[in-house]
Motif scaffolding. Structure first.
Motif, short mmCIF file in Angstrom:
data_model
loop_
_atom_site.label_atom_id
_atom_site.label_comp_id
_atom_site.label_asym_id
_atom_site.label_seq_id
_atom_site.Cartn_x
_atom_site.Cartn_y
_atom_site.Cartn_z
N ARG A 72 17.76 47.03 -78.08
CA ARG A 72 17.99 48.47 -78.23
C ARG A 72 16.66 49.22 -78.30
O ARG A 72 16.47 50.24 -77.63
N GLU A 73 15.74 48.69 -79.12
CA GLU A 73 14.44 49.34 -79.25
C GLU A 73 13.66 49.25 -77.93
O GLU A 73 12.96 50.19 -77.53
N SER A 130 21.02 33.80 -82.18
CA SER A 130 20.96 35.24 -81.98
C SER A 130 21.88 35.65 -80.85
O SER A 130 22.24 34.84 -79.98
N LYS A 133 14.40 43.04 -80.12
CA LYS A 133 15.56 43.92 -80.19
C LYS A 133 15.73 44.68 -78.88
O LYS A 133 14.90 45.52 -78.52
N ASP A 135 11.30 42.90 -84.26
CA ASP A 135 11.25 44.16 -83.50
C ASP A 135 11.04 43.93 -82.02
O ASP A 135 11.63 44.62 -81.19
N ILE A 195 21.81 41.96 -83.87
CA ILE A 195 20.65 42.56 -83.23
C ILE A 195 19.67 43.10 -84.26
O ILE A 195 18.46 42.92 -84.14
N GLN A 196 20.19 43.73 -85.31
CA GLN A 196 19.30 44.30 -86.32
C GLN A 196 18.57 43.23 -87.12
O GLN A 196 17.61 43.53 -87.81
#
Length: 234
Positions: free
Chosen positions: A20-21, A49, A18, A15, A10-11
């Motif tokens: 999470r973000e 991914s 992602k 951006d 994920i990292q």
């Protein structure tokens, strides 16, 4: 030139990719099903991914989260490359946590049995996603309020063995005035088997001897159900 065969995490995503973000900025409900699965998995495959991996798995499940929830951990690991014990256990834990949340939310309400529809509403969250049979008994007060729910047997994909004496002992221990029998058919076919008929008859006869009324036996089969009471068979 050396090739990088490490999983795409994920990292490692851009951006705007992602989850999470995205969850933190827009809220968890803004995430797609694939993004939620990706968060649980954490890492993808070499060249793929984790979000794309989650999309692939969901497509294989007709983009139905409930279909994905029915897969066992062993099936997930055997069927999908990159899903090992850690990912399979984490996904199973997420589904189980959701199931317990639904159950506990239901326990906050007064559960009154007035029809087979009430039984289905109470028990479907517990039984719908199972790929094996479970047999439960609802223990009722004189006014048909649910005092306790008890799982009395777990079995295979086609049957489960019920100890009638143990089931009736639980009813006596809880001072139940009436009981409702419930079990699931993972096959999706709600029709009772001859074994279901015999078991219902034996429980009804034993309960009558103890002064306990069997109000219904409901079979839950995915989105369908069968009620012995509605069919005039109890």
């Amino acid at each position: 030139m050396a090739m990088d065969f490490s999983p795409v995490r994920i990292q490692d995503l851009n951006d705007d990719e992602k989850p999470r973000e995205k969850a933190l900025s827009q809220g968890i409900r803004a995430l797609s099903d694939a993004e939620l699965v990706a968060l649980i998995f954490g890492g993808g495959l070499p060249g793929m991914s984790v979000v794309d991996m989650a999309r692939h798995i969901l497509r294989d499940c007709d983009n139905r989260v409930d279909y994905l929830a029915r897969l066992t951990m062993q099936e997930l690991m055997a069927k999908y490359k990159g899903v090992g014990p850690a990912k399979a256990v984490c996904l199973a834990a997420a589904f189980e946590l959701g199931r317990r949340n639904r159950e506990q939310m239901g326990n906050g309400r007064e559960e009154l049995i007035r029809s087979s529809e009430d039984v289905v509403a109470i028990m479907s969250p517990l039984l719908d996603a199972l790929d094996y049979e479970e047999f439960w008994v609802l223990l009722l007060s004189r006014s048909n309020r649910v005092k306790f729910k008890r799982c009395v047997s777990q079995g295979g994909t086609a049957a489960t063995v019920v100890d009638v004496k143990l089931l009736l002992k639980r009813a006596i221990d809880c001072l139940a005035e009436g009981i409702v029998l419930v079990h699931n058919h993972p096959s999706g076919n709600p029709q009772p088997s001859p074994e279901d008929d015999v078991l219902t008859k034996n429980i009804k006869e034993g309960a009558k001897f103890l002064g306990i009324k069997v109000l219904d036996h409901v079979i839950i089969a995915r989105s369908r159900s069968y009620s012995y009471a509605d069919e005039g068979r109890i």
